[in-house]
Design a protein around this motif. Structure first.
Motif, PDB file in Angstrom:
ATOM      1  N   GLU A 109       0.244  67.850  47.101  1.00 24.19           N
ATOM      2  CA  GLU A 109       1.046  68.842  47.817  1.00 24.19           C
ATOM      3  C   GLU A 109       2.391  69.043  47.132  1.00 24.19           C
ATOM      4  N   GLY A 110       2.733  70.285  46.893  1.00 23.39           N
ATOM      5  CA  GLY A 110       4.000  70.623  46.245  1.00 23.39           C
ATOM      6  C   GLY A 110       3.880  70.921  44.776  1.00 23.39           C
ATOM      7  N   PHE A 111       2.798  70.489  44.115  1.00 17.60           N
ATOM      8  CA  PHE A 111       2.600  70.784  42.703  1.00 17.60           C
ATOM      9  C   PHE A 111       2.112  72.220  42.530  1.00 17.60           C
ATOM     10  N   ASP A 112       2.473  72.826  41.410  1.00 17.29           N
ATOM     11  CA  ASP A 112       1.934  74.145  41.101  1.00 17.29           C
ATOM     12  C   ASP A 112       0.516  74.001  40.562  1.00 17.29           C
ATOM     13  N   VAL A 153      15.507  65.861  43.569  1.00 21.31           N
ATOM     14  CA  VAL A 153      14.162  66.381  43.373  1.00 21.31           C
ATOM     15  C   VAL A 153      14.003  67.614  44.253  1.00 21.31           C
ATOM     16  N   LEU A 154      13.718  68.741  43.629  1.00 21.64           N
ATOM     17  CA  LEU A 154      13.585  69.994  44.349  1.00 21.64           C
ATOM     18  C   LEU A 154      12.210  70.085  45.021  1.00 21.64           C
ATOM     19  N   PRO A 155      12.010  71.023  45.934  1.00 16.48           N
ATOM     20  CA  PRO A 155      10.722  71.117  46.638  1.00 16.48           C
ATOM     21  C   PRO A 155       9.518  71.291  45.724  1.00 16.48           C
ATOM     22  N   ASP A 156       9.695  71.895  44.528  1.00 16.99           N
ATOM     23  CA  ASP A 156       8.565  72.031  43.597  1.00 16.99           C
ATOM     24  C   ASP A 156       8.460  70.843  42.650  1.00 16.99           C
ATOM     25  N   PHE A 157       9.213  69.764  42.957  1.00 17.75           N
ATOM     26  CA  PHE A 157       9.223  68.517  42.189  1.00 17.75           C
ATOM     27  C   PHE A 157       9.758  68.713  40.778  1.00 17.75           C
ATOM     28  N   SER A 158      10.651  69.650  40.626  1.00 16.06           N
ATOM     29  CA  SER A 158      11.428  69.727  39.396  1.00 16.06           C
ATOM     30  C   SER A 158      12.698  68.917  39.587  1.00 16.06           C
ATOM     31  N   LEU A 159      13.195  68.371  38.478  1.00 13.69           N
ATOM     32  CA  LEU A 159      14.359  67.503  38.524  1.00 13.69           C
ATOM     33  C   LEU A 159      15.623  68.302  38.253  1.00 13.69           C
ATOM     34  N   ARG A 160      16.654  67.999  38.983  1.00 10.60           N
ATOM     35  CA  ARG A 160      17.967  68.576  38.755  1.00 10.60           C
ATOM     36  C   ARG A 160      18.966  67.432  38.643  1.00 10.60           C
ATOM     37  N   PHE A 161      19.677  67.392  37.523  1.00 12.74           N
ATOM     38  CA  PHE A 161      20.641  66.324  37.287  1.00 12.74           C
ATOM     39  C   PHE A 161      22.041  66.804  37.633  1.00 12.74           C
ATOM     40  N   ASN A 209      -1.516  70.687  38.925  1.00 13.83           N
ATOM     41  CA  ASN A 209      -2.711  70.154  39.585  1.00 13.83           C
ATOM     42  C   ASN A 209      -3.944  70.231  38.692  1.00 13.83           C
ATOM     43  N   ARG A 210      -3.986  71.224  37.805  1.00 13.58           N
ATOM     44  CA  ARG A 210      -5.140  71.354  36.925  1.00 13.58           C
ATOM     45  C   ARG A 210      -5.191  70.222  35.901  1.00 13.58           C
ATOM     46  N   ARG A 211      -4.061  69.694  35.529  1.00 13.87           N
ATOM     47  CA  ARG A 211      -4.015  68.615  34.543  1.00 13.87           C
ATOM     48  C   ARG A 211      -4.051  67.236  35.190  1.00 13.87           C
ATOM     49  N   LEU A 212      -4.138  67.178  36.511  1.00 19.14           N
ATOM     50  CA  LEU A 212      -4.189  65.897  37.231  1.00 19.14           C
ATOM     51  C   LEU A 212      -5.632  65.488  37.470  1.00 19.14           C
ATOM     52  N   VAL A 213      -5.950  64.261  37.093  1.00 13.21           N
ATOM     53  CA  VAL A 213      -7.245  63.657  37.414  1.00 13.21           C
ATOM     54  C   VAL A 213      -6.956  62.553  38.431  1.00 13.21           C
ATOM     55  N   TYR A 214      -7.347  62.798  39.679  1.00 17.95           N
ATOM     56  CA  TYR A 214      -6.985  61.898  40.772  1.00 17.95           C
ATOM     57  C   TYR A 214      -8.135  60.941  41.067  1.00 17.95           C
ATOM     58  N   HIS A 215      -7.812  59.651  41.089  1.00 19.28           N
ATOM     59  CA  HIS A 215      -8.780  58.607  41.427  1.00 19.28           C
ATOM     60  C   HIS A 215      -8.383  58.081  42.811  1.00 19.28           C
ATOM     61  N   ASP A 216      -9.153  58.444  43.814  1.00 23.20           N
ATOM     62  CA  ASP A 216      -8.793  58.208  45.212  1.00 23.20           C
ATOM     63  C   ASP A 216      -9.311  56.849  45.666  1.00 23.20           C
ATOM     64  N   VAL A 217      -8.403  55.917  45.833  1.00 21.75           N
ATOM     65  CA  VAL A 217      -8.721  54.611  46.418  1.00 21.75           C
ATOM     66  C   VAL A 217      -8.282  54.572  47.876  1.00 21.75           C
ATOM     67  N   PHE A 218      -7.414  55.525  48.258  1.00 20.88           N
ATOM     68  CA  PHE A 218      -6.867  55.535  49.606  1.00 20.88           C
ATOM     69  C   PHE A 218      -7.956  55.726  50.652  1.00 20.88           C
TER      70      PHE A 218
END
Length: 284
Positions: A54-57, A187-195, A61-70
């Motif tokens: 949630e929150g990723f563009d 950390v912004l809502p789109d999970f970009s970093l602002r310093f 998300n297309r480059r994420l390979v999620y291994h769900d142990v939860f």
């Protein structure tokens, strides 16, 4: 901050606590890595896949390979337990640069010995692999935290103050003093970093206008001031604890025998006289 994490084959330890969570920073780093074209494998133990994505563009998300142990923590038993799930994440991974994000190492550490976890993380180290591990340091004792810290090439401790969130990046160097840098970030809502720049230690003084003094006597149902006549009457009043010369003489003068006072006691029908306890104050 990503430039500090650019080395391949590194274990990057993200240390957070109950006061300052580090999952948002973990997701922000994953986003930056994915936008550079790298594949990211995520071992999700503490949150569901939907909550983590949630929150990723769409590109991230297309480059994420999620291994769900939860959803199925007991399913790890068939692949060698929690550490088996850690090793299975990279099966079939691309041969190029790859990042493995573990959310979290604390979940694994509570289900596997610290020495076995350190050995598994060391075995994962290869030239094109970077491991990002989230560790809740206030859950464990100093021994496991120190062991994982000595194994990591980069340690990022998430904290903060009134000025905002702070990431302290520690990079040990062999035969040299470790380098440490401090970054103020959000950390912004789109999970970009602002310093941000480091806030000033001395905040500018703000001169607020003086507040109007409230009348403490307003609304009282009685008058706390005396008139001149009331003051004169108070001054002529003899206080009960003030012994005048006349009162002292009357107290020191012996009273006549005819005026001597006596106390007579007539018991009631229900009274019980105890000769050993005439005033009835014993409770044995």
């Amino acid at each position: 901050m990503l430039q500090l994490l650019a080395s391949r084959g590194d274990l990057v330890l993200l240390r957070d606590s109950v006061e300052w969570e580090g999952r948002s920073l973990l997701k922000a780093l994953i986003r930056e890595i994915a936008l550079k074209g790298e594949q990211v494998h995520v071992l999700g133990c503490e949150v569901s896949e939907e909550a983590f994505r949630e929150g990723f563009d769409s590109d991230t998300n297309r480059r994420l390979v999620y291994h769900d142990v939860f959803r199925d923590p007991q399913g790890c038993a068939g692949i060698g337990g929690p550490l088996g799930a850690l090793r299975a994440c990279l099966r079939g991974a691309d041969a190029g640069p790859c990042t493995l994000a573990v959310d979290s190492l604390s979940w694994l550490l509570l289900r596997a010995p610290c020495s076995a976890l350190c050995q598994a993380l060391r075995a994962l180290g290869r030239g094109q692999l970077r491991v990002l591990g989230l560790l809740h340091e206030d859950v464990h004792g100093p021994g496991p935290v120190g062991a994982l810290g000595s194994l990591a090439q980069v340690q990022v401790t998430v904290g903060g103050s009134a000025g905002g969130a702070v990431a302290r990046v520690l990079r040990p160097k062999p035969r040299h003093r470790p380098t440490e840098q401090t970054h103020w970030f959000s950390v912004l809502p789109d999970f970009s970093l602002r310093f941000h720049k480091e806030p000033s230690l001395e905040a500018p003084l703000q001169h607020a206008p003086p507040a109007a003094t409230a009348d403490a006597l307003a609304g009282l149902t009685f008058n706390i001031h005396l008139s001149e006549k009331e003051k004169e009457a108070r001054d002529t009043l003899a206080l009960p604890f003030h012994f005048s010369s006349e009162k002292q003489q009357s107290l020191l003068r012996p009273a006549p025998a005819s005026s001597a006072s006596q106390i007579f006691y007539e018991p009631d029908a229900e009274d019980y006289l105890d000769q050993e306890d005439p005033d009835d104050d014993l409770d044995v």
